[in-house]
Design a protein around this motif. Structure first.
Motif, PDB file in Angstrom:
ATOM      1  N   SER A   1       0.693  -1.044   0.014  1.00 18.22           N
ATOM      2  CA  SER A   1      -0.076  -0.124   0.140  1.00 18.22           C
ATOM      3  C   SER A   1       0.899   1.118  -0.012  1.00 18.22           C
ATOM      4  O   SER A   1       2.099   1.216   0.502  1.00 18.22           O
ATOM      5  CB  SER A   1      -0.898   0.143   1.321  1.00 18.22           C
ATOM      6  OG  SER A   1      -2.175   0.130   0.857  1.00 18.22           O
TER       7      SER A   1
ATOM      8  N   ILE B   1      -4.602   1.117   4.914  1.00 13.65           N
ATOM      9  CA  ILE B   1      -4.132  -0.109   5.855  1.00 13.65           C
ATOM     10  C   ILE B   1      -5.599  -0.909   5.591  1.00 13.65           C
ATOM     11  O   ILE B   1      -5.728  -2.043   6.278  1.00 13.65           O
ATOM     12  CB  ILE B   1      -4.138   0.334   7.212  1.00 13.65           C
ATOM     13  CG1 ILE B   1      -5.101   1.353   7.660  1.00 13.65           C
ATOM     14  CG2 ILE B   1      -2.665   0.969   7.347  1.00 13.65           C
ATOM     15  CD1 ILE B   1      -5.232   1.191   9.258  1.00 13.65           C
TER      16      ILE B   1
ATOM     17  N   LEU C   1       3.932  -0.890   4.000  1.00 12.54           N
ATOM     18  CA  LEU C   1       3.309   0.240   3.547  1.00 12.54           C
ATOM     19  C   LEU C   1       4.437   0.990   2.996  1.00 12.54           C
ATOM     20  O   LEU C   1       5.483   1.336   3.674  1.00 12.54           O
ATOM     21  CB  LEU C   1       2.727   0.995   4.920  1.00 12.54           C
ATOM     22  CG  LEU C   1       2.154   2.301   4.780  1.00 12.54           C
ATOM     23  CD1 LEU C   1       0.965   2.331   3.925  1.00 12.54           C
ATOM     24  CD2 LEU C   1       1.943   2.998   6.015  1.00 12.54           C
TER      25      LEU C   1
END
Lengths: 291, 356, 310
Positions: free
Chosen positions: B112, B188, B195
């Motif tokens: 992400s 998230i 991340l």
């Protein structure tokens, strides 16, 4: 603008809308456009000077002939050579386009200059009038003038000229407002107000730029409007050859003698593309100069 | 250009001093990103190598134009045209990927990303609720109702007060900090393993920066996700990261734990960066690194830092960067300790003065 | 939102005044006596004076204007000199066809614009983009009436698929009659919108939130349609608003090509017949249409972009 961030990260410029056309590409457009218009102008001038082909020559025997070598666009209901008429019409259309662009350009620039320079109530009044003109649909405005002057070219000339004013006035005023902050402030401090004329001479090259860029569009629009009005019977009156009038003349024979209404249109489209390319090329050229 | 042989014996996990011995969540090996442009081939990232273990944060630091943002984007296949990944592998949870396209399939699931400017990273015409719900519906397949409820939960979880009320708000109605929290919430939502954060706090004021970093730490503790943080702010690196990779001109010139880098930076560029950092209790003013980063389209052979390096030597243009960047410090002339390097540097300058 | 609408309405009032003034002046700018011109050179002085009185031309200017204005508000403009019916009634009977044609044309132009603009933007600078732009330029340059005749010839007369004139009965019949005219107008207007939308999409695709959407793993399809298009439309809506005058102009011409009994054909026939009251009424109504459409465009703008809504 995150993609731009990533590209900046490696020192590349971000994407530009027109893809940053390479120098070669831009030149081609402009030259092609000018070439097309030049050919059209030369053709119409040539035909008038040499007297090759007569646009008004009636011949009921030769009426409604299909396209051939001697008559590339065929003949119309009165036996007139459609191609010759189309070429002759080019002269009229271009003339109208030119006049109804140059005159409003000059007047519009004066109005915009005055409006932008003096500001205040002068600006307010002029801009209100321009807004009012812009509120009308273009053809309706011209038709109003045709109503006043009667059918025929006079009303069209006056109408197109007046209807073209607002854009030039607006463009000039906008440029003037920007300019006012730059040159005038400096000049007025050092030279004093007495040199207003010099200031105008310096300002003019800047002011004329957006107007020049817009001119081909204006010409194109006006010529197409003239054609539409003539088609409707409100513009050029018979037997004057005009693109729209010629096409209108063939409408009754559309199914059988299709060439009268269709082929001249192709001619118009080509000339129109010429204007379009010139306009775009001019815009790129003049914008590139200032960067 | 022929590829340099990999030093296969040096595995990534033993590379980093704090490694626990388990396999890293993210391992990048020999990554090369190039852009084709009118000026030629721009080598944005060359032979990039690093790894991040479970629950840790890796910071990538460097000046503008060093290739850190491009590297980050390469990890999830977001390198914009005309750039692409031309070589290297990215290993996520043990699975190796070779192209941007392959990595793109991981977006929003295992990987992400959050971005720098929350003002432009959120769609201005959709409500917050719509945008968060969208992620839940599209990626997790929830129904509208469930997605909405979960969205409210998420917003609350990232510290947005009165989340139910905020669902109907538009991005322009929120503060910068709030917007960044929303971004994080969306990132998230699918419980990513890694991340990626591209300067997430640069556009925020200092207090908000603190809050966002704390939030990220908390989320990391809860989920064990790894974070790769790109920034030019050494303060953020110091405070937030466990390991650091320093990039210059597309190369990773030094890698190590944060403690190592702060106490004993090895590469001259890293030392330059440390010296350039303003300190409250410093005895002297920070020293600015003179000069500009090189143009990535016209990289000369050898070490790219040579023109600006205070310890530059004759041999620098002959340095084999491919081989050097596999190690933890890309400068072969730097000794085991910092002092030695300084002495070496002084020595070479003396040589120059003597005209040798 | 209400405040925004109210503000725009207020701003429109001076423009409406201007339109009525301009239309009113029309009849007075005609060189010579309008009544005499209408009746022709062989009219008797008595007849001219009678028409003068009927048209109210013998009263002071201001009182004439007030009469005109109050009439205009009720869309009543006196009696048509050609049809001998109230102008208002004439207009009302024909406004339906014109409105339907404009809506239909606008719809077709949107249907053409959106997919091709998206394609041109996504395949920027490649063959598809160039082809679309060239076709666009060619269409834009075509005289509307010529294109109409061409389409009428091919699809109407040769292939016999659609009617080329007149106005069918019932909604279905009306749509059939309006299809060729609407396609004509739609084709000519589309290039304008396409150019704007294409540029806007290209610019929007560079934005941060597009990259962010991709980073969330959304398909390119979703990114383009759900995220990019609405944002890109914002500036295109402005362009559309500016070209609405052109839509009305085009409708006037196209109606005449296909003999649709609308305001456009009425206008043209009134000019030839020098039917001043009808012309005045039509000028006001058509200009009013543009103002209204501009207002609707502003509303659409606020609907698409929440940042505008004060």
């Amino acid at each position: 603008m995150s993609t731009a961030v990533a590209l900046q990260d490696v020192g590349l410029p971000g994407a530009t809308v027109d893809g940053g056309q390479s120098r070669r590409g831009l030149g081609v457009a402009l030259w092609a456009g000018i070439a097309i218009i030049a050919v059209a102008v030369l053709a119409t001038v040539f035909v008038r000077i040499t007297g090759v082909g007569n646009p008004d020559q009636l011949s009921l025997v030769k009426a409604l002939e299909a396209p051939s070598l001697s008559h590339p666009f065929g003949t119309d209901a009165l036996g007139r050579d459609v191609f010759v008429r189309t070429v002759y019409a080019t002269g009229l259309d271009l003339q109208v386009g030119l006049v109804t662009t140059i005159v409003p350009l000059v007047i519009g620039m004066v109005l915009g200059l005055v409006s932008g320079f003096f500001g205040g109530w002068v600006d307010a009044v002029v801009m209100r009038v321009m807004d009012a003109l812009l509120a009308f649909p273009f053809i309706v405005l011209i038709i109003a003038f045709v109503t006043i002057f009667g059918v025929g070219l006079t009303g069209v000339y006056v109408g197109l000229t007046i209807a073209s004013l607002p854009v030039f006035a607006r463009l000039t005023r906008g440029e003037m407002l920007v300019l006012r902050e730059q040159q005038f402030m400096m000049a007025s401090r050092t030279l004093g107000y007495s040199n207003r004329r010099i200031i105008f001479k310096h300002a003019l090259p800047h002011l004329i730029r957006p107007n020049l860029i817009y001119s081909p569009s204006n010409m194109l629009g006006n010529v197409l409007t003239l054609a539409a009005l003539s088609y409707l019977g409100l513009g050029a009156q018979p037997p004057t050859p005009e693109w729209g009038a010629i096409i209108a003349g063939g409408q009754d024979y559309l199914l059988t003698s299709w060439w009268i209404s269709t082929l001249p249109g192709i001619f118009v489209v080509i000339v129109g593309i010429g204007f379009s390319l010139t306009g775009e090329g001019l815009a790129e050229l003049l914008r590139a100069r200032t960067g | 250009m022929s590829e340099m042989p990999h030093m296969q014996t040096e595995t990534t996990s033993t590379d980093l001093p704090t490694a626990t011995g388990e396999a890293p969540i993210l391992a990048v090996e020999g990554l090369r990103v190039e852009f084709s442009s009118d000026q030629g081939v721009v080598r944005a990232a060359t032979n990039v190598r690093f790894s991040v273990p479970h629950g840790r944060t890796l910071g990538i630091v460097g000046e503008s134009g060093c290739g850190k943002s491009v590297t980050l984007r390469a990890l999830c296949g977001l390198v914009p045209e005309p750039g692409r990944i031309v070589a290297g592998t990215v290993e996520v949870e043990g699975v190796r990927y070779h192209s941007g396209k392959e990595l793109a399939s991981l977006r929003g699931e295992k990987l992400s990303m959050i971005f720098q400017d929350p003002a432009s990273s959120l769609n201005p015409v959709h409500t917050i609720g719509a945008q968060v719900s969208e992620v839940l519906r599209v990626k997790l397949g929830h129904s509208r109702r469930v997605a909405r409820a979960e969205a409210i939960d998420l917003l609350g979880h990232v510290g947005i007060p009165e989340p139910a009320r905020r669902m109907a708000a538009y991005p322009h109605e929120l503060s910068g900090g709030m917007r960044q929290r929303v971004m994080i919430a969306m990132a998230i939502a699918c419980r990513p393993r890694v991340l990626l954060a591209d300067e997430p706090t640069t556009a925020l004021d200092v207090t908000t920066q603190e809050q966002i970093l704390k939030l990220l730490l908390r989320l990391q503790d809860e989920s064990g996700m790894a974070i790769v943080l790109v920034t030019h702010d050494l303060g953020v690196i110091e405070e937030f990261c466990d390991e650091v990779a320093v990039m210059y001109a597309g190369y990773v010139v030094e890698r190590g734990s944060i403690e190592e880098l702060v106490s004993s930076p090895k590469h001259p560029y890293t030392r330059g960066l440390m010296a350039a950092m303003p300190q409250i209790d410093a005895k002297s003013l920070p020293e600015v690194i003179v000069g500009q980063p090189p143009d990535l389209a016209t990289l000369l052979p050898g070490c790219p830092y040579a023109p600006r390096c205070p310890q530059v030597r004759e041999e620098c243009p002959q340095v084999d960067m491919e081989a050097m960047t596999v190690t933890r410090c890309a400068c072969p002339f730097v000794g085991p300790s910092g002092e030695e390097a300084a002495i070496l540097g002084v020595a070479s300058r003396e040589d120059e003065k003597a005209g040798l | 939102m209400l405040k925004y609408v109210g503000l725009r309405l207020l701003q429109a009032i001076p423009v409406l005044f201007g339109i009525t003034i301009a239309s009113f002046i029309l009849i007075h700018l005609v060189p010579g006596n309008p009544a005499r011109i209408q009746l022709g050179p062989r009219a008797t002085a008595v007849a001219v004076r009678q028409l003068d009185r009927r048209l109210g031309l013998d009263r002071p200017l201001l009182s004439q204007y007030i009469t005109f204005l109050t009439g205009a508000v009720h869309l009543s403009f006196g009696e048509s000199l050609a049809f001998h019916q109230p102008v208002g009634g004439l207009i009302r009977s024909k406004v339906g066809a014109t409105t339907l044609l404009m809506l239909y044309s606008f719809l077709i132009s949107l249907l053409l614009t959106i997919p091709f603009a998206l394609l041109a933007a996504v395949k920027r600078e490649r063959a598809a983009d160039h082809a679309i732009r060239i076709v666009g330029m060619t269409l834009f340059v075509m005289p509307v009436f010529w294109l109409g005749l061409l389409l009428a010839l091919v699809f109407g007369l040769e292939l016999g698929l659609l009617p080329t004139g007149g106005y069918g009965s019932g909604f279905g019949g009306a749509l059939r009659s309006l299809t060729l005219p609407a396609v004509t107008l739609g084709l000519v207007m589309a290039p304008l919108f396409l150019r704007s939308l294409r540029a806007s999409v290209i610019q929007t695709l560079d934005a941060g939130f597009i990259e962010a959407a991709r980073a969330r793993g959304f398909s390119e399809h979703r990114v383009l349609f759900r995220h990019c298009l609405r944002n890109a439309s914002i500036s295109t809506v402005t362009v559309i608003g500016l070209t609405m005058g052109a839509l009305v102009s085009g409708t006037v011409v196209v109606e005449n090509v296909f003999a649709i009994p609308g305001l456009g054909t009425l206008l043209v026939s009134s000019v030839s017949a020098r039917d001043f009251p009808t012309i005045q009424g039509l000028v006001v109504v058509l200009a009013l249409a543009v103002v209204l459409i501009n207002l609707l465009t502003d509303l659409a703008y606020a609907a698409i972009d929440p940042r505008v809504r004060l």
